[in-house]
Motif scaffolding. Sequence first.
Motif, PDB file in Angstrom:
ATOM      1  N   ALA A  62      42.391  40.388  48.815  1.00 35.93           N
ATOM      2  CA  ALA A  62      42.220  40.105  47.488  1.00 35.93           C
ATOM      3  C   ALA A  62      41.134  38.836  47.515  1.00 35.93           C
ATOM      4  N   PHE A  63      41.056  38.055  48.607  1.00 39.40           N
ATOM      5  CA  PHE A  63      40.133  37.060  48.321  1.00 39.40           C
ATOM      6  C   PHE A  63      38.681  37.926  48.797  1.00 39.40           C
ATOM      7  N   LYS A  64      38.460  38.630  49.510  1.00 36.78           N
ATOM      8  CA  LYS A  64      37.307  39.509  49.634  1.00 36.78           C
ATOM      9  C   LYS A  64      36.766  40.083  48.267  1.00 36.78           C
ATOM     10  N   GLN A  65      37.973  40.700  47.444  1.00 34.03           N
ATOM     11  CA  GLN A  65      37.405  41.274  46.287  1.00 34.03           C
ATOM     12  C   GLN A  65      36.799  40.199  45.354  1.00 34.03           C
ATOM     13  N   TYR A 127      19.745  31.768  52.262  1.00 31.71           N
ATOM     14  CA  TYR A 127      20.397  30.468  52.176  1.00 31.71           C
ATOM     15  C   TYR A 127      22.008  30.725  51.989  1.00 31.71           C
ATOM     16  N   TYR A 128      22.414  31.954  51.229  1.00 31.59           N
ATOM     17  CA  TYR A 128      23.545  32.384  51.025  1.00 31.59           C
ATOM     18  C   TYR A 128      23.947  33.881  51.561  1.00 31.59           C
ATOM     19  N   TYR A 129      24.852  33.772  52.290  1.00 27.67           N
ATOM     20  CA  TYR A 129      25.243  35.341  52.915  1.00 27.67           C
ATOM     21  C   TYR A 129      26.553  35.971  51.961  1.00 27.67           C
ATOM     22  N   LEU A 130      27.264  35.097  51.375  1.00 34.54           N
ATOM     23  CA  LEU A 130      28.259  35.553  50.445  1.00 34.54           C
ATOM     24  C   LEU A 130      28.132  34.748  49.151  1.00 34.54           C
ATOM     25  N   GLN A 131      28.624  35.162  48.080  1.00 34.79           N
ATOM     26  CA  GLN A 131      28.560  34.618  46.650  1.00 34.79           C
ATOM     27  C   GLN A 131      29.948  34.892  46.302  1.00 34.79           C
ATOM     28  N   GLY A 132      30.331  33.799  45.580  1.00 36.74           N
ATOM     29  CA  GLY A 132      32.074  33.909  45.007  1.00 36.74           C
ATOM     30  C   GLY A 132      31.927  34.065  43.584  1.00 36.74           C
ATOM     31  N   LYS A 133      32.643  35.263  43.028  1.00 38.67           N
ATOM     32  CA  LYS A 133      32.771  35.471  41.736  1.00 38.67           C
ATOM     33  C   LYS A 133      34.086  34.671  41.464  1.00 38.67           C
ATOM     34  N   MET A 134      34.967  34.625  42.187  1.00 39.55           N
ATOM     35  CA  MET A 134      36.104  33.795  42.041  1.00 39.55           C
ATOM     36  C   MET A 134      36.924  33.528  43.326  1.00 39.55           C
ATOM     37  N   ILE A 153      28.992  29.209  50.637  1.00 39.51           N
ATOM     38  CA  ILE A 153      29.233  30.331  49.876  1.00 39.51           C
ATOM     39  C   ILE A 153      28.800  30.151  48.400  1.00 39.51           C
ATOM     40  N   ASN A 154      28.068  30.762  47.734  1.00 37.15           N
ATOM     41  CA  ASN A 154      27.624  30.472  46.409  1.00 37.15           C
ATOM     42  C   ASN A 154      28.775  30.816  45.414  1.00 37.15           C
ATOM     43  N   PHE A 155      29.250  29.857  44.962  1.00 41.76           N
ATOM     44  CA  PHE A 155      30.438  29.877  43.978  1.00 41.76           C
ATOM     45  C   PHE A 155      29.918  29.723  42.476  1.00 41.76           C
ATOM     46  N   ASN A 156      28.615  29.481  42.340  1.00 42.95           N
ATOM     47  CA  ASN A 156      27.931  29.661  41.226  1.00 42.95           C
ATOM     48  C   ASN A 156      28.518  28.414  40.059  1.00 42.95           C
ATOM     49  N   ASN A 169      49.119  22.785  55.316  1.00 43.81           N
ATOM     50  CA  ASN A 169      48.831  22.768  56.762  1.00 43.81           C
ATOM     51  C   ASN A 169      47.309  22.587  57.191  1.00 43.81           C
ATOM     52  N   LEU A 170      46.472  22.530  56.248  1.00 47.72           N
ATOM     53  CA  LEU A 170      45.143  22.318  56.694  1.00 47.72           C
ATOM     54  C   LEU A 170      44.786  21.025  57.229  1.00 47.72           C
ATOM     55  N   ARG A 171      44.045  21.274  58.444  1.00 48.76           N
ATOM     56  CA  ARG A 171      43.464  20.196  59.061  1.00 48.76           C
ATOM     57  C   ARG A 171      42.002  20.126  59.178  1.00 48.76           C
ATOM     58  N   HIS A 172      41.372  21.065  58.762  1.00 48.97           N
ATOM     59  CA  HIS A 172      39.645  21.285  58.564  1.00 48.97           C
ATOM     60  C   HIS A 172      39.567  21.784  57.322  1.00 48.97           C
ATOM     61  N   LEU A 173      38.739  21.300  56.392  1.00 43.28           N
ATOM     62  CA  LEU A 173      38.404  21.840  55.161  1.00 43.28           C
ATOM     63  C   LEU A 173      37.034  21.831  54.692  1.00 43.28           C
ATOM     64  N   ASP A 174      36.089  22.620  54.695  1.00 43.89           N
ATOM     65  CA  ASP A 174      34.855  22.387  54.670  1.00 43.89           C
ATOM     66  C   ASP A 174      34.197  23.329  53.456  1.00 43.89           C
ATOM     67  N   LEU A 175      33.887  22.721  52.215  1.00 40.99           N
ATOM     68  CA  LEU A 175      33.295  23.287  51.208  1.00 40.99           C
ATOM     69  C   LEU A 175      32.191  22.823  50.933  1.00 40.99           C
ATOM     70  N   SER A 176      31.200  22.660  51.748  1.00 42.43           N
ATOM     71  CA  SER A 176      29.969  21.921  51.712  1.00 42.43           C
ATOM     72  C   SER A 176      28.813  23.011  51.298  1.00 42.43           C
ATOM     73  N   TYR A 177      27.951  22.452  50.257  1.00 40.73           N
ATOM     74  CA  TYR A 177      26.814  23.141  49.863  1.00 40.73           C
ATOM     75  C   TYR A 177      27.317  24.517  49.374  1.00 40.73           C
ATOM     76  N   ALA A 178      28.606  24.725  48.573  1.00 38.29           N
ATOM     77  CA  ALA A 178      29.066  25.970  48.116  1.00 38.29           C
ATOM     78  C   ALA A 178      28.976  26.061  46.600  1.00 38.29           C
ATOM     79  N   SER A 179      28.116  25.219  46.022  1.00 37.56           N
ATOM     80  CA  SER A 179      27.726  25.290  44.609  1.00 37.56           C
ATOM     81  C   SER A 179      28.930  25.350  43.753  1.00 37.56           C
TER      82      SER A 179
END
Length: 412
Positions: A62-65, A127-134, A153-156, A169-179
């Motif tokens: 579902a995330f890939k979609q 600059y982006y390999y993936l883009q996020g529709k949602m 990831i370009n989340f536009n 349970n997250l220890r590491h969260l990186d959302l940098s440069y994700a627009s």
Amino acid sequence: MENDGIMCLKKLFHTSIVVLLFLQCFNPSLSSGFYNVSADFRAISHRVVTRCIESEREALIAFKQGLVDDYDLLSSWGREEHKQDCCQWLGVHCSNRTNHVTQLHLGWSYLDQAYALQQKGRPQNTYYYLQGKMMSPKLIKLKHLKYLDLSQINFNGSQVPDFIGSLSNLRHLDLSYASFGGQFPSQVGNLTHLQHLDLSFNHFANVEDLNSWMPHLSALTYLDLSGSNLSNVRDWMEAVNKLPKLTNLSLSDCSLPFPLTHSSTPFNKNSSRSLAHVDLSSNQLTSSILLWLSKYNASLVSLDLSYNPIKGGIPQSFSGLCNLQELGLINNTLSGQLSWLVQILMSACPDQNALKTLYLSSNHLSGSIPNLTNFSSLQELSLYGNQLSGTVPESIGHMSRLEIINLELHYQ
């Protein structure tokens, strides 16, 4: 003894064959059963072993979609029989003990390496390999996820979904440069086990309050909010002081305001005293920031205060930085004699100075270049753009580790 054991096994094997042939004479159907068992074992040996938990596999699908994968980097993700094991998918890591998905690496650096392998090393400038529709809310089913990297990831301009705060349970969260855009995701304050948080260089709206969520992250060692608008957060130092394990702090280009005076900024026994790497460049900070940072003079390893309107000289309380290896004060308005600044930097630990890079260019420092040989580890020195005069001292030629030097002298 060993040869006797081998002979016994051979005799047992031959005896078994004879017995099976004897039984077959009385009941021929036994032979078909014998061969059926063999076929079953062959089928098992060729069967794909799937470690992946079905609900987590569906969550990842579902995330890939919700992504646009123009470079087909997620081609290993799928429902086909040979793709059933999500633990084998690119960027997905599972626990060897529980088989739960624990890590999801889809950041730019990881995908860039994957693309290089896919193209057999052919360079790719993207600059982006993936883009996020949602971002699919089914991601919340990855309840054992400890590491999540979606950087670049370009989340536009879409907003970070609220459910991100439920990945407990997250220890590491990186959302940098994700627009990402919209409201700043203060729900990350619910991630009380978080050790690494990078939300740098997105397009969030103004941040109004850090004290409402940041102090909950008591396990945090790494924090990067660079590029966020903190112009209305005058108590940002107080919020940082409430992170007892923090070692890395990056608040570059945050429009940090003139800070509250150090006397109104609590610094108690629970405050962090372990800051090692600090980047506060490109803000509106004044010399009062030096008083606050002087409390960390025993732990600081790198400090960047470049591109701030810091005036005057460095206070005496800023001495004793025996572990400091990198100091950046480019493009401030520091004034006074360079020799005085150098004396402060080496006054408390003249025999064990660890400084490797010293950037003081584009200030108002004056006088001649003093003897710098006590900076025995110095590799890079930049002093251009000041009002320095005189000649280059011969002692610089005795600094064997110095690799880069950038000077500008005014001759009178």
